[in-house]
Design a protein around this motif. Structure first.
Motif, PDB file in Angstrom:
ATOM      1  N   PRO A   1      -9.510  17.943   7.295  1.00 27.55           N
ATOM      2  CA  PRO A   1      -9.080  16.923   8.049  1.00 27.55           C
ATOM      3  C   PRO A   1      -8.074  15.865   7.152  1.00 27.55           C
ATOM      4  O   PRO A   1      -8.184  15.770   5.969  1.00 27.55           O
ATOM      5  N   VAL A   2      -6.926  15.498   7.934  1.00 25.26           N
ATOM      6  CA  VAL A   2      -5.612  15.062   7.116  1.00 25.26           C
ATOM      7  C   VAL A   2      -6.141  13.387   6.934  1.00 25.26           C
ATOM      8  O   VAL A   2      -6.650  12.858   7.713  1.00 25.26           O
ATOM      9  N   THR A   3      -5.811  13.111   5.603  1.00 26.57           N
ATOM     10  CA  THR A   3      -5.834  11.693   5.249  1.00 26.57           C
ATOM     11  C   THR A   3      -4.502  11.150   5.477  1.00 26.57           C
ATOM     12  O   THR A   3      -3.352  11.639   5.531  1.00 26.57           O
ATOM     13  N   GLY A   4      -4.461   9.789   5.771  1.00 27.84           N
ATOM     14  CA  GLY A   4      -3.444   8.848   5.960  1.00 27.84           C
ATOM     15  C   GLY A   4      -3.477   7.553   5.537  1.00 27.84           C
ATOM     16  O   GLY A   4      -4.417   7.169   5.344  1.00 27.84           O
ATOM     17  N   ARG A   5      -2.451   6.779   5.995  1.00 26.13           N
ATOM     18  CA  ARG A   5      -2.352   5.446   5.864  1.00 26.13           C
ATOM     19  C   ARG A   5      -3.266   4.590   6.925  1.00 26.13           C
ATOM     20  O   ARG A   5      -2.863   5.317   8.190  1.00 26.13           O
ATOM     21  N   VAL A   6      -3.859   3.507   6.542  1.00 29.16           N
ATOM     22  CA  VAL A   6      -4.848   2.980   7.621  1.00 29.16           C
ATOM     23  C   VAL A   6      -3.724   1.801   8.101  1.00 29.16           C
ATOM     24  O   VAL A   6      -3.231   0.813   7.344  1.00 29.16           O
ATOM     25  N   VAL A   7      -3.529   1.807   9.413  1.00 29.74           N
ATOM     26  CA  VAL A   7      -2.721   0.534   9.831  1.00 29.74           C
ATOM     27  C   VAL A   7      -3.735  -0.283  10.812  1.00 29.74           C
ATOM     28  O   VAL A   7      -4.692   0.234  11.745  1.00 29.74           O
ATOM     29  N   ARG A   8      -3.781  -1.595  10.457  1.00 34.66           N
ATOM     30  CA  ARG A   8      -4.499  -2.556  11.130  1.00 34.66           C
ATOM     31  C   ARG A   8      -3.665  -3.519  12.060  1.00 34.66           C
ATOM     32  O   ARG A   8      -2.899  -4.026  11.708  1.00 34.66           O
ATOM     33  N   VAL A   9      -4.318  -3.344  13.364  1.00 31.62           N
ATOM     34  CA  VAL A   9      -3.813  -4.272  14.259  1.00 31.62           C
ATOM     35  C   VAL A   9      -4.658  -5.186  14.789  1.00 31.62           C
ATOM     36  O   VAL A   9      -5.477  -4.735  15.631  1.00 31.62           O
ATOM     37  N   GLY A  10      -4.895  -6.491  14.632  1.00 31.29           N
ATOM     38  CA  GLY A  10      -5.772  -7.416  14.862  1.00 31.29           C
ATOM     39  C   GLY A  10      -7.176  -6.870  14.302  1.00 31.29           C
ATOM     40  O   GLY A  10      -7.492  -6.574  13.020  1.00 31.29           O
ATOM     41  N   GLY A  11      -8.190  -6.685  15.134  1.00 30.93           N
ATOM     42  CA  GLY A  11      -9.405  -6.032  14.545  1.00 30.93           C
ATOM     43  C   GLY A  11      -9.522  -4.544  14.819  1.00 30.93           C
ATOM     44  O   GLY A  11     -10.583  -3.975  14.351  1.00 30.93           O
ATOM     45  N   LEU A  12      -8.357  -3.928  15.212  1.00 33.64           N
ATOM     46  CA  LEU A  12      -8.365  -2.295  15.214  1.00 33.64           C
ATOM     47  C   LEU A  12      -7.737  -1.849  14.133  1.00 33.64           C
ATOM     48  O   LEU A  12      -6.718  -2.330  13.793  1.00 33.64           O
ATOM     49  N   SER A  13      -8.186  -0.967  13.604  1.00 35.13           N
ATOM     50  CA  SER A  13      -7.589   0.018  12.586  1.00 35.13           C
ATOM     51  C   SER A  13      -7.452   1.391  12.901  1.00 35.13           C
ATOM     52  O   SER A  13      -8.532   2.041  13.439  1.00 35.13           O
ATOM     53  N   VAL A  14      -6.302   1.811  12.501  1.00 40.58           N
ATOM     54  CA  VAL A  14      -6.088   3.293  13.025  1.00 40.58           C
ATOM     55  C   VAL A  14      -5.600   4.046  11.642  1.00 40.58           C
ATOM     56  O   VAL A  14      -4.791   3.619  10.970  1.00 40.58           O
ATOM     57  N   ARG A  15      -6.119   5.154  11.359  1.00 37.95           N
ATOM     58  CA  ARG A  15      -5.497   6.022  10.448  1.00 37.95           C
ATOM     59  C   ARG A  15      -4.411   6.938  11.075  1.00 37.95           C
ATOM     60  O   ARG A  15      -4.630   7.597  11.794  1.00 37.95           O
ATOM     61  N   VAL A  16      -3.173   6.783  10.324  1.00 37.62           N
ATOM     62  CA  VAL A  16      -2.039   7.417  10.465  1.00 37.62           C
ATOM     63  C   VAL A  16      -1.695   8.592   9.568  1.00 37.62           C
ATOM     64  O   VAL A  16      -1.492   8.291   8.516  1.00 37.62           O
ATOM     65  N   ALA A  17      -1.877   9.679  10.007  1.00 39.00           N
ATOM     66  CA  ALA A  17      -1.345  10.890   9.120  1.00 39.00           C
ATOM     67  C   ALA A  17      -0.083  11.280   9.234  1.00 39.00           C
ATOM     68  O   ALA A  17       0.270  11.273  10.307  1.00 39.00           O
ATOM     69  N   PRO A  18       0.755  11.224   8.218  1.00 42.17           N
ATOM     70  CA  PRO A  18       2.207  11.429   8.292  1.00 42.17           C
ATOM     71  C   PRO A  18       2.646  12.682   9.012  1.00 42.17           C
ATOM     72  O   PRO A  18       3.551  12.649   9.867  1.00 42.17           O
ATOM     73  N   ARG A  19       1.988  13.918   8.765  1.00 41.08           N
ATOM     74  CA  ARG A  19       2.375  15.170   9.676  1.00 41.08           C
ATOM     75  C   ARG A  19       1.974  14.972  11.011  1.00 41.08           C
ATOM     76  O   ARG A  19       2.740  15.443  11.837  1.00 41.08           O
ATOM     77  N   THR A  20       0.791  14.340  11.322  1.00 41.66           N
ATOM     78  CA  THR A  20       0.477  14.263  12.743  1.00 41.66           C
ATOM     79  C   THR A  20       1.429  13.411  13.450  1.00 41.66           C
ATOM     80  O   THR A  20       1.767  13.532  14.587  1.00 41.66           O
ATOM     81  N   LEU A  21       1.667  12.296  12.890  1.00 38.26           N
ATOM     82  CA  LEU A  21       2.843  11.291  13.566  1.00 38.26           C
ATOM     83  C   LEU A  21       4.373  11.869  13.612  1.00 38.26           C
ATOM     84  O   LEU A  21       4.513  11.796  14.742  1.00 38.26           O
ATOM     85  N   ALA A  22       4.402  13.036  12.585  1.00 32.49           N
ATOM     86  CA  ALA A  22       5.810  13.633  12.902  1.00 32.49           C
ATOM     87  C   ALA A  22       5.762  14.593  14.109  1.00 32.49           C
ATOM     88  O   ALA A  22       6.546  14.719  14.708  1.00 32.49           O
ATOM     89  N   VAL A  23       4.500  15.203  14.041  1.00 32.67           N
ATOM     90  CA  VAL A  23       4.230  16.232  15.196  1.00 32.67           C
ATOM     91  C   VAL A  23       4.399  15.578  16.412  1.00 32.67           C
ATOM     92  O   VAL A  23       4.833  15.937  17.567  1.00 32.67           O
ATOM     93  N   ALA A  24       3.827  14.510  16.582  1.00 30.03           N
ATOM     94  CA  ALA A  24       3.736  13.695  17.788  1.00 30.03           C
ATOM     95  C   ALA A  24       5.077  12.976  18.328  1.00 30.03           C
ATOM     96  O   ALA A  24       5.409  13.181  19.538  1.00 30.03           O
ATOM     97  N   LEU A  25       5.665  12.476  17.265  1.00 38.79           N
ATOM     98  CA  LEU A  25       7.012  12.224  17.529  1.00 38.79           C
ATOM     99  C   LEU A  25       8.066  13.434  17.902  1.00 38.79           C
ATOM    100  O   LEU A  25       9.062  13.207  18.923  1.00 38.79           O
ATOM    101  N   THR A  26       7.880  14.576  17.349  1.00 35.79           N
ATOM    102  CA  THR A  26       8.782  15.641  17.887  1.00 35.79           C
ATOM    103  C   THR A  26       8.459  16.090  19.081  1.00 35.79           C
ATOM    104  O   THR A  26       9.242  16.233  19.919  1.00 35.79           O
TER     105      THR A  26
END
Length: 365
Positions: free
Chosen positions: A20-45
């Motif tokens: 499982p890919v580790t990544g940076r945790v982004v917090r928006v209010g009370g919600l936290s989401v782990r964003v993996a750079p490679r996964t984000l790149a694939v999604a954007l592509t």
């Protein structure tokens, strides 16, 4: 090798997929989401490629429009001809392809993870065949409208899923039992479909056979609205169980030790998968192999064992919309259903998937 190992049991994790890919945790209010750079790149592509496919589809179809004409129509300042081509002929078909591809991708990702089996797909297990049975009953027996056919497909898919769940239930639902029962129910549904077609009149049989291929031809805004509402309601439910879905990769005992209510969450997730597949079949017919291939492709591209539902949805949308574009360009006069293209490509993909399992892990040997 024991009989259990000789069965069609295969991990949902694809060969060669990293941990499982580790990544940076982004917090928006009370919600936290782990964003993996490679996964984000694939999604954007994938999102960019979908946008590109949409532009090409709208400008290079049977009724060719310039990019300026398409943009003018989308902005509400186009001419009558451009508006008719965009809003009546092309855009509904395109949006149905994108939405149905996304729905099938998420449905397949959930099933493959819950069953821990890369063959755990709605079209392999029997959800889509059951939905097709419900639709064929309406076409060949009732002779209903397109709305009634869609409702029949929805009822058939849900009925097949309930039957599989009941047959597979024994002190809980084992992923292997669920897949094997699903394959059996799928065979029964396919046989029932063939029987319904042979007993139908020539006109109804031709209509039913054409519907069974799976197509986004002649789809209207009513199909777009139904698919969009379904996806908007069910995707958040699936995402709310994303942690449980990831933990189920480790097995029920480990997931339970980590605080996951496996029985309850599995039931909810299977329900979401069934509804997504059933509504997809109701909108476009039983389009094969998108639900099987999209999750595996997403895993390989992201190199993650965790089921990325958003990424898988984008990959599924790209597969179906691009497949429909290719069919339109190669066979412009024939109006070939996109299901023929996904069936051909999906069959080759399934052969490759099984061959890679044989060579890599020997699970079927």
């Amino acid at each position: 090798m024991t009989p259990a190992n000789t069965s069609a049991r295969t991990s949902a994790n694809a060969p060669g997929v990293d941990a499982p890919v580790t990544g940076r945790v982004v917090r928006v209010g009370g919600l936290s989401v782990r964003v993996a750079p490679r996964t984000l790149a694939v999604a954007l592509t994938a999102a960019v490629l979908i946008a590109l496919v949409m532009v090409v589809t709208l400008t290079a179809g049977e009724y060719s429009l310039s990019l300026g004409q398409v943009l003018a129509s989308l902005a509400g300042v186009g001419d009558e001809t451009g508006d008719f081509v965009v809003y009546t002929l092309m855009l509904p078909r395109l949006l149905v392809a994108v939405l149905v591809g996304a729905m099938l991708g998420v449905s397949g990702a959930i099933l493959q993870t819950v069953t821990r089996n890369s063959l755990g797909s709605p079209d392999v297990i029997g959800f889509t065949s059951g939905a097709a049975t419900g639709a064929l009953v309406v076409i060949t027996v009732v002779g209903g409208t397109m709305l009634q056919v869609s409702l029949g497909a929805l009822a058939g898919g849900i009925t097949a899923a309930l039957l599989i769940y009941v047959l597979a239930y024994h002190r809980g639902v084992s992923g292997l039992r669920f897949v094997l029962m699903g394959i059996g129910v799928n065979a029964l549904a396919v046989a029932a479909n063939a029987f319904l077609i042979t007993r139908a009149s020539l006109h109804d049989a031709l209509t039913a056979q054409a519907w069974l291929v799976g197509s986004v031809n002649s789809r209207g805004w009513e199909h777009v609205v139904a698919a969009a509402v379904t996806f908007a309601v069910l995707l958040p439910v699936a995402l709310s169980r994303a942690r449980s879905l990831s933990m189920m990769e480790l097995g029920d005992e480990t997931a339970g030790a980590l605080g996951v209510h496996t029985g309850r969450d599995r039931t909810v997730l299977i329900g979401v998968s069934v509804l997504l597949a059933a509504f997809a079949v109701a909108a476009a017919g039983p389009i094969s192999f998108v639900a099987l291939a999209a999750p595996q492709l997403a895993r390989r591209l992201t190199r993650s064992s965790a089921p990325g539902l958003v990424t898988t949805a984008l990959v599924g949308a790209l597969l179906l919309s691009a497949g429909d574009l290719v069919v339109q360009q190669l066979f412009p006069a024939a109006q070939l259903p996109v299901g023929t293209a996904t069936g051909c490509v999906g069959g080759l993909y399934l052969i490759w998937l099984l061959a890679s399992e044989w060579r890599g892990k020997g699970r079927y040997a």
